[in-house]
Motif scaffolding. Structure first.
Motif, PDB file in Angstrom:
ATOM      1  N   ASN A  53       0.812  -1.215   0.000  1.00  0.00           N
ATOM      2  CA  ASN A  53       0.000   0.000   0.000  1.00  0.00           C
ATOM      3  C   ASN A  53       0.845   1.264   0.000  1.00  0.00           C
ATOM      4  O   ASN A  53       0.306   2.375  -0.119  1.00  0.00           O
ATOM      5  CB  ASN A  53      -0.953   0.025   1.209  1.00  0.00           C
ATOM      6  N   LYS A  86       3.678   3.966  -1.518  1.00  0.00           N
ATOM      7  CA  LYS A  86       3.980   4.466  -2.854  1.00  0.00           C
ATOM      8  C   LYS A  86       5.469   4.471  -3.153  1.00  0.00           C
ATOM      9  O   LYS A  86       5.873   4.553  -4.306  1.00  0.00           O
ATOM     10  CB  LYS A  86       3.420   5.892  -3.000  1.00  0.00           C
ATOM     11  N   SER A  90      -4.334  -7.229   8.211  1.00  0.00           N
ATOM     12  CA  SER A  90      -5.194  -6.670   7.161  1.00  0.00           C
ATOM     13  C   SER A  90      -6.476  -7.493   7.034  1.00  0.00           C
ATOM     14  O   SER A  90      -6.455  -8.719   7.172  1.00  0.00           O
ATOM     15  CB  SER A  90      -4.448  -6.659   5.824  1.00  0.00           C
ATOM     16  N   ASP A 128      -8.161  -7.401   4.227  1.00  0.00           N
ATOM     17  CA  ASP A 128      -8.293  -7.614   2.780  1.00  0.00           C
ATOM     18  C   ASP A 128      -7.595  -8.917   2.387  1.00  0.00           C
ATOM     19  O   ASP A 128      -6.360  -9.014   2.481  1.00  0.00           O
ATOM     20  CB  ASP A 128      -7.670  -6.433   2.030  1.00  0.00           C
ATOM     21  N   VAL A 174      -4.672  -8.554  -0.096  1.00  0.00           N
ATOM     22  CA  VAL A 174      -3.435  -8.051   0.512  1.00  0.00           C
ATOM     23  C   VAL A 174      -2.707  -9.172   1.237  1.00  0.00           C
ATOM     24  O   VAL A 174      -1.483  -9.332   1.101  1.00  0.00           O
ATOM     25  CB  VAL A 174      -3.742  -6.890   1.486  1.00  0.00           C
ATOM     26  N   THR A 198      -2.578  -0.618   8.036  1.00  0.00           N
ATOM     27  CA  THR A 198      -2.260  -0.528   6.613  1.00  0.00           C
ATOM     28  C   THR A 198      -0.950  -1.273   6.366  1.00  0.00           C
ATOM     29  O   THR A 198       0.096  -0.915   6.935  1.00  0.00           O
ATOM     30  CB  THR A 198      -2.099   0.935   6.167  1.00  0.00           C
TER      31      THR A 198
END
Length: 469
Positions: free
Chosen positions: A140, A142, A222, A224, A227, A259
């Motif tokens: 997650n 950048k 997480s 998700d 992920v 995250t």
């Protein structure tokens, strides 16, 4: 690595409990314990050196010839030969000490000269024993530096932990760490398998919770599934390439939601001189086998980088559970001879590997640094304690290195071969001269009717002969 023990599990003697408590029942003591077996192997290891056997053969040969001739007239035994051997070896040991290799047993110099297989450990000998960050897989985040920054914030520099140091060192802008104050730090433990830090930004007063740890543990933070799958797939891919993985996550709501930022890869890079040293060993007819306690994938990846063979086996899978090092099965003996190395090894595995190779006619050198290496070091023809080794390893070894790396061992072997060449030259000269004198005196006395030699003549002849050597 730390492990979690549950009810019914065995805990080895000598282990250290990092956290928790449990009632235990003693099931073995003394030499019956896992640690005790290692000490027992040390006591039973060792054997007669090839140099001693060669000296006995030469001496016996000359004694037999001299006895036969003595029946006729005269005898000539080279009593000075052991003395010359000892002096030459002592001078050789002094020379080796100047090259960062201390000899604890003189006979090991000749054994070292004949080494054709070198069993080397990995960490600190072939590698630098310094964890370094590799590529970062973004989840997650950048930017890779964002992942490294959170990982560095979840570290405590004063602990001098190798993983923490590697992460902090990889952070390009070290000044960002000064913007945060650590309110709470929860160190790694084998149960949670993660490090957690609670921090506050000095300027914005923003709260941040940072975590780094085992990827499978971090992935569960997480909600998700995609992920979680990406983290686990990345970890598996890194493991196959021989890299260790470290998951990094952050929370800005006091740990209610997390995250997952990314996965850091870590490896122990090879020493700068290792590849050249291995190539030099190959040219001199020495086969180098990697013997390590690390994972098989890590061992294979390191072998690839060093130009070594990658036919490396997991010792815990190929060796029988109740291994008798003195009676290794025939199929396993063949595997040991063909293998380029073994990973996940225990003390009895190392001992069995060395003894099997010796049984096959090889002269074996073995490196090590810990108590668990002591049996193999003592059994090997040239057991070598590397720089920083424990007292137990040093006492069992024939050669003690004061400088890290494999190049010192290769240099020591080269020097030992020069020393042995000098001894070989003297031996050939001594045998030839002794035979010449014996046959000359006997044949002269028989054919030319010479008078028996006087004591003064024998002394003068010995002085003139030995003066050349």
């Amino acid at each position: 690595m730390p492990v979690t023990k549950k009810v019914g599990d065995e805990a080895y003697s000598g282990s250290i409990v990092k956290k928790g408590e449990m009632t235990g029942v003693v099931i073995a003591t003394g030499s019956n314990t896992f640690f005790g077996k290692t000490a027992k192997l040390v006591a039973s290891a060792g054997g007669k050196s090839p140099a001693q056997e060669a000296m006995f053969k030469i001496g016996n040969f000359l004694i037999i010839v001299a006895v036969v001739l003595a029946v006729i007239m005269v005898a000539s035994i080279p009593v000075a030969m052991p003395t010359v051997f000892s002096i030459t070896l002592a001078l050789g040991a002094l020379n080796l000490s100047k090259k960062k290799a201390i000899v604890s047993r003189l006979a090991s110099i000749e054994e070292m000269a004949g080494v054709d297989i070198l069993c080397s450990d990995k960490t600190g000998t072939l590698t630098k024993n310094q964890l370094t960050l590799g590529d970062t897989t973004l989840i997650n985040a950048k930017d890779a530096q964002d992942v490294i920054k959170i990982g560095a914030l979840a570290s405590r520099k004063e602990d001098n932990d190798p993983i923490d140091n590697a992460v902090i060192k990889a952070l390009k802008d070290q000044s960002v760490l000064a913007d945060w104050t650590m309110e709470k730090f929860i160190p790694f433990d084998p149960v949670s398998k993660r490090i957690e830090a609670h921090l506050i930004n000095n300027n914005t007063k923003e709260e941040l919770w940072a975590i780094k740890g085992a990827p499978q543990v971090v992935a569960k933070l997480s909600s998700d599934p995609d992920v979680q799958k990406k983290v686990l797939d990345t970890t598996d891919a890194l493991a196959k390439r021989g890299y260790r993985a470290l998951g990094v996550a952050e929370s800005k709501d006091q740990g209610k939601t997390w995250t997952i930022l990314g996965v850091l890869s870590m490896f122990d890079p090879p020493r700068d001189d290792s590849k050249k040293t291995i190539d030099d060993c190959k040219r001199e007819g020495i086969s180098v086998k990697m013997i390590t306690g690390d994972d098989t994938a890590i061992a294979i990846e390191t072998a690839k980088k060093l130009g070594m063979g990658t036919n490396i086996y997991n010792a815990t899978k190929v060796f029988p559970k109740n291994l008798d090092p003195d009676h290794v099965p025939a199929d396993l003996e063949k595997l040991i001879a063909q293998a380029d190395g073994f990973a996940r090894v225990f003390p009895e595995h190392k001992y069995a590997i060395v003894k099997t190779l010796q049984k096959q006619g090889h002269i074996v050198a073995m490196t090590g640094d810990g108590v668990n290496d002591a049996p193999a070091l003592k059994q090997a023809d040239c057991g070598t304690a590397v720089a920083g080794a424990t007292d137990a390893a040093r006492s069992a070894a024939a050669l003690i290195l004061t400088s890290p790396g494999l190049s010192v061992i290769q240099t020591a072997i080269t020097e030992a071969r020069k020393i042995f060449a000098r001894i070989t030259s003297y031996t050939i000269y001594r045998v030839a001269l002794t035979m010449n004198i014996m046959f000359l005196v006997v044949l002269s006395s028989i054919l030319l009717n010479f008078q028996p030699l006087t004591a003064i003549m024998i002394v003068v002849m010995s002085l003139l002969d030995d003066f050349q050597s």
